[in-house]
Scaffold this active site. Structure first.
Site, PDB file in Angstrom:
ATOM      1  N   LYS A  50     -60.383  70.781  -4.461  1.00  0.00           N
ATOM      2  CA  LYS A  50     -59.352  70.454  -4.960  1.00  0.00           C
ATOM      3  C   LYS A  50     -59.330  70.954  -6.568  1.00  0.00           C
ATOM      4  O   LYS A  50     -60.492  71.304  -7.006  1.00  0.00           O
ATOM      5  CB  LYS A  50     -58.820  68.760  -5.123  1.00  0.00           C
ATOM      6  CG  LYS A  50     -58.349  68.649  -3.705  1.00  0.00           C
ATOM      7  CD  LYS A  50     -57.587  67.120  -3.745  1.00  0.00           C
ATOM      8  CE  LYS A  50     -56.975  67.051  -2.288  1.00  0.00           C
ATOM      9  NZ  LYS A  50     -56.346  65.854  -1.886  1.00  0.00           N
TER      10      LYS A  50
ATOM     11  N   ARG B 282     -62.776  63.631   4.367  1.00  0.00           N
ATOM     12  CA  ARG B 282     -62.146  64.961   4.643  1.00  0.00           C
ATOM     13  C   ARG B 282     -62.415  66.109   3.870  1.00  0.00           C
ATOM     14  O   ARG B 282     -62.306  66.127   2.857  1.00  0.00           O
ATOM     15  CB  ARG B 282     -60.267  64.490   4.373  1.00  0.00           C
ATOM     16  CG  ARG B 282     -59.434  65.782   5.170  1.00  0.00           C
ATOM     17  CD  ARG B 282     -58.293  65.403   4.822  1.00  0.00           C
ATOM     18  NE  ARG B 282     -57.275  66.053   5.476  1.00  0.00           N
ATOM     19  CZ  ARG B 282     -56.698  67.349   4.866  1.00  0.00           C
ATOM     20  NH1 ARG B 282     -57.104  67.697   3.654  1.00  0.00           N
ATOM     21  NH2 ARG B 282     -55.926  68.328   5.775  1.00  0.00           N
TER      22      ARG B 282
END
Length: 337
Positions: A281, A316
């Site tokens: 991210k 994840r």
């Protein structure tokens, strides 16, 4: 004033005899942090904590589908989208998607999370028919190539129905049941596990709203997840089939993301397994100085190990081999202690 009880986690080998297991897992705690809105935190020993709170924090979590929550689990990311921030357009073809899914399984993924709609900041909504076309055939093809535990990343009930019919074993709603309340009924009728993630607004607008959305991001996210669980339970989804995800990166600033990561153990108070998705991210790139999303695996793994030390059960991730190696070494060090 409501009190929020955060277990202060430890994985140190010098474990006091009166310490309790954290969510029945590998971490333990012998103190808690009491959080209240508008008040300074307090640290309290276990004898000063209500028995019900301690029971909820320490009890083993129910399995997530076929996966026991007694060790860290890796969820491999498979985006069948043209515009995902990290790997858009790489796995749009069924053969490529199936090959990547089984490569992730071979590298150590415990399950595969398939999504046909990008939820990166600024992404626009995908029509239901297009999302089904991107996901259901891939799920069916993966299962044809060998039984695989697959979760379907969708906000929409009709997409969920199609994915479950194709062989999905769990649902992952990044809207926390806000976008399409009917998805809760789909999960209830399917008897499959449901992941509810915290987010605000929509992917197209969430980052613009982040600066003013929270009075206390940690407690606001807790309350939001608690509300999502209540919605799922009202529809007939048992709490033992629910996993929570605090939604790092979804409608949060960098400072808010870090605040959630620092005190991630608070969410054990919800009584469900915790999933964390930070892989590649933007905030990892900003902190590390790495502009390329596909080069952010080491930073992603660093945050992942921090989360595991707080008892988080599921990560994840994109880079399965990197995370599996990091976890194997981390577990070996714990076992030696």
């Amino acid at each position: 004033m409501r009190c929020y009880v955060r277990p202060i986690p430890s994985i140190d080998p010098a474990r006091p005899p009166d310490a309790l297991p954290l969510a029945g897992g590998w971490a333990w705690f012998d103190r808690v942090e009491i959080l209240r809105r508008g008040a300074a935190p307090e640290i309290k020993p276990l004898p000063d904590v209500p028995v019900d709170d301690l029971a909820r924090l320490s009890a083993p979590r129910a399995p997530f589908g076929p996966l026991a929550m007694d060790r860290p689990r890796l969820m491999g990311i498979l985006n069948t989208t043209p515009d995902s921030f990290s790997d858009g357009n790489r796995f749009m073809q069924i053969d490529a998607a199936v090959q990547h899914a089984h490569a992730m399984r071979a590298a150590g993924a415990d399950l595969i999370d398939i999504g046909g709609e990008s939820t990166r900041p600024g992404a626009t909504e995908v029509p239901v028919a297009d999302e089904i076309a991107r996901t259901a055939p891939v799920i069916a093809a993966i299962q044809d190539a060998g039984p695989t535990f697959v979760s379907l990343d969708t906000r929409k009930a009709d997409v969920a129905r199609a994915g479950l019919a194709a062989g999905a074993g769990a649902l992952n709603d990044v809207s926390g049941l806000r976008f399409d309340p009917a998805l809760a009924q789909v999960a209830a009728h399917s008897d499959k596990p449901l992941i509810v993630m915290h987010s605000i607004e929509t992917p197209a607008t969430m980052q613009a709203a982040a600066e003013t959305a929270y009075s206390d991001v940690l407690l606001d996210v807790y309350d939001g997840l608690e509300a999502a669980i209540a919605t799922a339970e009202a529809a007939g989804v048992a709490r033992t089939r629910i996993v929570v995800d605090p939604g790092v990166g979804f409608g949060k600033t960098e400072a808010q993301n870090l605040a959630l990561i620092a005190r991630m153990s608070l969410f054990h108070g919800l009584g469900c397994p915790i999933l964390l998705g930070v892989s590649r991210k933007g905030f990892i790139g900003r902190i590390s100085g790495e502009a390329r999303a596909d080069h952010r695996g080491p930073g992603s793994a660093a945050i992942g190990l921090h989360a595991l030390a707080q008892g988080v059960q599921i990560l994840r991730v994109h880079d399965i081999s990197l995370h599996r190696q990091a976890i194997d070494l981390w577990q070996a060090a714990l076992a030696a202690g």
